[in-house]
Design an enzyme around this catalytic site. Structure first.
Site, PDB file in Angstrom:
ATOM      1  N   ASP A 132       0.800  -1.337  -0.009  1.00  0.00           N
ATOM      2  CA  ASP A 132      -0.137  -0.119   0.017  1.00  0.00           C
ATOM      3  C   ASP A 132       0.771   1.239   0.160  1.00  0.00           C
ATOM      4  OD1 ASP A 132      -1.757  -1.971   0.523  1.00  0.00           O
ATOM      5  OD2 ASP A 132      -3.032  -0.988   1.871  1.00  0.00           O
ATOM      6  N   ASP A 190      -7.710   3.526  11.905  1.00  0.00           N
ATOM      7  CA  ASP A 190      -6.287   4.107  11.867  1.00  0.00           C
ATOM      8  C   ASP A 190      -6.323   5.466  11.232  1.00  0.00           C
ATOM      9  OD1 ASP A 190      -5.087   2.216  13.449  1.00  0.00           O
ATOM     10  OD2 ASP A 190      -4.393   1.272  11.760  1.00  0.00           O
ATOM     11  N   ARG A 244      -0.464   4.856  16.923  1.00  0.00           N
ATOM     12  CA  ARG A 244      -0.554   5.854  15.824  1.00  0.00           C
ATOM     13  C   ARG A 244      -0.350   7.266  16.406  1.00  0.00           C
ATOM     14  NH1 ARG A 244       0.319   2.116  13.029  1.00  0.00           N
ATOM     15  NH2 ARG A 244      -1.547   0.840  11.841  1.00  0.00           N
ATOM     16  N   SER A 283      -5.031  -9.016   7.513  1.00  0.00           N
ATOM     17  CA  SER A 283      -4.436  -7.596   7.722  1.00  0.00           C
ATOM     18  C   SER A 283      -4.003  -7.762   8.949  1.00  0.00           C
ATOM     19  CB  SER A 283      -5.674  -6.670   7.332  1.00  0.00           C
ATOM     20  OG  SER A 283      -5.302  -5.443   7.961  1.00  0.00           O
TER      21      SER A 283
END
Lengths: 421, 421, 421, 421
Positions: free
Chosen positions: B17, B126, B97, B179
């Site tokens: 990605d 996220d 994060r 994932s």
């Protein structure tokens, strides 16, 4: 001490304490004593209780099987409410006391008794639970709590009293290391080596469950079905509350499930250390949590979690028969309206592993959550984040007007060459 | 789409990605891209990232080791707060994060960048966590979230784009069933067979921990020391946060500890199913709970439990850099003032069994709680119960004036021959 | 923009905005528009609405009197729950939106419409309230929110559009300083000089109530009777919900009661300033609080207070038609079981002064609380305090082991010559 | 009763009760008595107290001015926390007791006393507040609470005792209708006609404030400045806490502000009726609420509101000197970091009308909230609502699978011709 007592209903177990109390009541008040024992699944000999109580002086004896009522009307509603005291204790003893005391009141009414008595000590929670129920249901009755009033100060003195008064002791005089409470929901242990909070409990203390080490080497899968937050079937077999709980106790105990070693805050202000065995209950609580996760929205669940803390507190405190508990149960029952479905779990050497859950009311929609194509519009997220984060951004900007402030935002602005207003 | 972007800092992992995004940013905005990778303990090759990013077109590359900062300033404060989302999720991804985004902001300031970008999708949490941190710390920067704006709709299309643009794919093009997110606190798994909530996860999915079945047949005892709610030593050896957590991860993983399979409520409104492996974290949370039980009074603990729910909610929501989180941490730090002591626990095939706890500030006093003689006056309990139960008694009396009321109290009064007013 | 719309039900007020929207819908979608106006007590001309809507192009027009349903099924349950947003706002607008939207859905079903539309702006709360109700009740309908999609950006442009399309403006084109919302529960004011939070509202802004200064110089006494938390009579005259509220509005407005000037936190993240006139509601809330104080025990009231905060939040957020609100109402209804009685209050120049309260379920017992002789045993207090304060004493002792601690306890021990261990 | 008491510090007011107690202590324990009176702003003659106490037998007398400490360290922190018991009571008496008791402990240490005594009755809250402070600060001291132990049962008997022992009665023997407590924060009234909760208080009962009717016909505007949640200036004049509160008391009392008539839940389980006059406090609380509204985000404020309920509960309960209160104050102090600004209000015949507020940290941004053009993107609202309402929509859909369900959604679907699965 007011001597005007004619007939007392005593919550009687046949153990040392209540045997001595039975006799002591007669000697002290020259009154009749009705002995009452509840079968709430303690799994002990109730066979000779009648004889024993009469031999000790009881006028009449009631031995009532309250197991079904206990599971259906006390354990399962509290379970549906997710009531866990201080995050760990499943309230086994706390839930039994109001039921026992209520039945005691009913017997007092039938027998025309003017007093009730219990064998709970003056340092524990149970005295509060018994007596708050008395106050709620029959405030006109006199309450006699011998451990707070008589001169007997220790187990040794109680045995002496028993011997002096010809009370049949059989095996009850032999040393009991632990103070225990047992019913169909749990068994608790206090005292002995547990009094030093650093000590590991001896394996011999445990009476209900295998240790994880002793448990079978093969896992077992269990599927539990719920309707409105109440368990109704195990492995596809529909069961009434009592046999259902028995079955989960059996399989849980075999697989070493449900031991908890904790320190709790007692009602009378002190901390105490207890060890609990709650095999079936532990399985059920894990399963319910999962069912909630797929059937309840965030808000309903968050309020339920908040209320569960309070529900546990008041059950622990003996406030079962209150308008407050009824009001909370109204929330819980409505919140549980869609808590219908199945949870799949694996038991293995002490572990309860959730491995699946489903519900016709599941709020989990596979196509919404999956990573492939779907009706969900990714663009919406931009607008959502902009407004969801608006207050955060405004605050950051406003708070950075504070020239004396330190922190990443300020440093960052400085690094970025922003001049402060 | 505003094309006026000169330099973007991209949170870059080297995976499919963010590799595609790197190239896409250059193609779309004709801008410089600074690639930034944080080492937060994901234990993957960071060695060739620099080369790879440059090959894909990055102007410059930052690879920063943030592991110590992560554990010390993010994981441990949230842990001290007992922050567990919806009762089960230990917030591994949520805590990482804000730190990554903060460092991204710092690099943007150093590099004079005018935009930031991330690879989070438009359906997940996220994106919110990244962007709320951006808003809090550097609201002047432009945010580019390609997954919400470009035309690529699937993994297959992304691979196509990569091939078409000569992006080195190596092994990233091969099928990823799950994932995943990995850092020193946890590894998460989503997707694959998990998307059906009834499916049991495949054993091959787990990458960090032994299964309980594979774990050693011998238990191990672990003693953890805490100071003010922060762990400082394992088995008597004082350790800094990072090695301490590494050690607990090691022993926990070996003994099959820390797997959680759950359904959670995402920020964007949908439910999702995830499996987490948090070996060291699971041990620490169990230990902290015990330490709290002996060092905190009922009220301080009850408020801490209530606040913990909210603390977890906002960390999950990406609101780390907020005045609210700072205010809650002020409570937590003060509440933790006496949370100093040791917890003794046993790991065995997936179980974390508490077996002892001690503290110089322990509120458990052996002589107060024991059943022998002590300074505690049993008589006090009578007065306590009378007043503690006064409201219950008054209510019972008053509510029974309700002639239409049903319930035990009324029946009891009837049985007892009381005439109603 | 998807042009496939055949028939739209528009929440229509006859004002500038919805008149323009009516026309714009027809022009944009070439669809039929059904105009719907709800009478919720806004006290404005609804007489010529029908004609006006048809003249502007509506296919058909519904003008429904929802006042009784509004008061009975929305206002009073929220009132019983003590729902006050951020401690001050009585939710007048928030409660009306779900009802209007629900009726809009019903009309859509009857008319076979495939879309609904409203005139709420993109910065306010009402768009959220309308659309969450649509999602809850008829998620299959298309929603058109012109203020978020069309090119009209200001009031001036809207007037231009109206003129260009021959929409009858009458007096609606004249300058409106304030943005207002009016129903039988309240009137709100925003905009104008209020946008500067330091400005005092102009007296001319207020339309419902006398100012305290203008109010009569003579006080008036009002007695309100409640049944299960719902008002049923004023000054001894039993009344249905609608006339009862009308009567309290009348007397409250006369005596200058119910003005509130506040800043609130909108759903979309910003703060906004509003002024509210809620004469009858203000009287009722003061009265209910008093009734609760004599009929609810501490715990039931404390939980009700906690839940009231959340109840207000979700009503404000437009989440009326949710399982969560229903669950909370279950608690509220049960908690209100004994909230039956009378409250006596005096209105005088803006003041609502409580001067008396009574209930057959009053938990206030004159002989218990009075200072003369009674059944209450003062000795009980000693035991109560000893146990109630036990934890405090234990903590003080334990915490003073902390040599570095400062504070009165330590100083006192030092002064008293205690040597520290 | 343990007669081994050498020296007692008595909290002495010079009134009937503590005068009798002083003598009774000497007669009963043959001990020295140190009389201690605190000036906390009760505004009564403290001039002759010294003489009076000595005449009654006191060995020594302390009369200490604690007013500044009271306002600064007790009243203002509790005020900043927004602590209001059961939504109405501003805790005037509750806040004074811990300070008085703490000073009593300090005197005991200085004087080498081995006991303390107070004149609070066995039915009230004050005994708990005094004694919990004793337990927290000097658990080694003996506590003597005569009203719970002696034979005197009524005011008449106390007067008799006084006469028999030559205690100077002056005017204290004359009938006191009300039981009052007065300090700089408030005056409370209990007893007399108040004991019937339906009775309106007599106007003569009020001693501090004008009635709204008597208050001036002209309004007055007051501006209060705050720093971190603490008031620092009135009408632009910076003032220390004590003169600031005095000034607000003066202007509030003149304008009829601050009377509250309520029923509260006492610690010992009963309800009691009290009337309070808190003129300055009432103004301050209204002002603080407004300041919070513009300077606190929703989450910080919501938690502060929740915690405020608990803060008030524990202050009411006498748990001031606890780790819990300190922990909550840590939250409150951090939350108040940006609570700096000015509030503008108007006093008029009992009303406190907010008319303006401002802050350098105001989160209200005029251009964000106004209805004209601004940077706010209306389009964002669509995405926000879609995701904010996603869960509501999913739930509606899922719950309607319930064939037995009734309600608008189902009816609507039926009307719309949807066939149910």
């Amino acid at each position: 001490m007011d001597k005007q007592v004619n007939k007392v209903v005593l919550a009687y177990s046949g153990g040392l304490d209540t045997s001595v109390i039975l006799k002591w009541l007669i000697e002290t008040y020259h009154c009749e004593v009705v002995a009452f024992s509840a079968d709430i699944g303690q799994g002990e000999e109730l066979d000779h209780l009648d004889e024993k109580a009469k031999h000790t002086g009881a006028t009449s004896v009631y031995i009532d099987d309250l197991r079904e009522e206990f599971v259906k009307d006390y354990v399962f509603p509290a379970f549906r409410a997710n009531a866990i005291y201080e995050g760990q204790y499943l309230l086994g003893t706390s839930l039994a006391r109001p039921l026992i005391a209520k039945r005691q009141m009913e017997i007092a009414a039938m027998e025309g008794a003017d007093a009730v008595s219990h064998g709970a000590t003056g340092k524990g929670n149970d005295q509060v639970r018994f007596e708050l129920t008395y106050k709620a249901l029959a405030p006109h009755l006199k309450v006699i709590a011998p451990w707070r009033t008589w001169d007997i100060r220790s187990r040794e003195q109680a045995i002496e009293y028993a011997k002096a008064h010809g009370i049949p002791l059989r095996d009850i005089s032999k040393a009991n290391i632990y103070s225990r409470d047992w019913n169909i929901w749990h068994m608790s242990h206090e005292g002995g080596e547990l009094e030093n909070t650093w000590n590991r409990p001896n394996e011999e203390m445990y009476l209900l469950t295998n240790s994880p080490q002793e448990a079978p080497d093969e896992e077992v899968e269990v599927v539990i079905d719920f309707e409105h937050g109440i368990p109704i079937a195990v492995n596809g077999t529909r069961m009434d509350p009592l046999p259902l709980l028995n079955e989960l106790n059996r399989v849980g105990a075999e697989h070493g499930v449900g031991r908890t070693d904790l320190v709790e805050t007692r009602l009378v202000g002190m901390k105490s250390r207890g060890v609990y065995e709650t095999p079936g209950g532990t399985i059920l609580f894990r399963a319910l949590r999962e069912l909630e996760m797929i059937t309840l929205d965030f808000d309903t669940l968050a309020m339920k979690n908040t209320m569960a803390l309070k529900y546990a507190d008041i059950v622990y405190a003996g406030k079962w028969f209150t308008h407050f508990r009824e009001s909370m149960d109204a929330y819980m029952a409505t919140a549980a309206k869609y808590m219908t479905g199945s949870v799949r779990l694996v038991l293995y050497k002490g572990n309860v592993m959730i491995v699946g859950r489903s519900s016709e009311y599941s709020l989990y929609l596979e196509d919404l959550a999956s990573f492939g194509e779907s009706a969900y519009d990714h663009q919406d997220a931009t607008g959502f984040i902009n407004l969801y984060g608006l207050a955060t951004g405004v605050q950051a900007m406003v708070h950075n007007r504070d020239r004396s402030a330190k922190g990443p935002a300020r440093e960052m602005r400085a690094m970025a060459g922003f001049s402060e207003k």
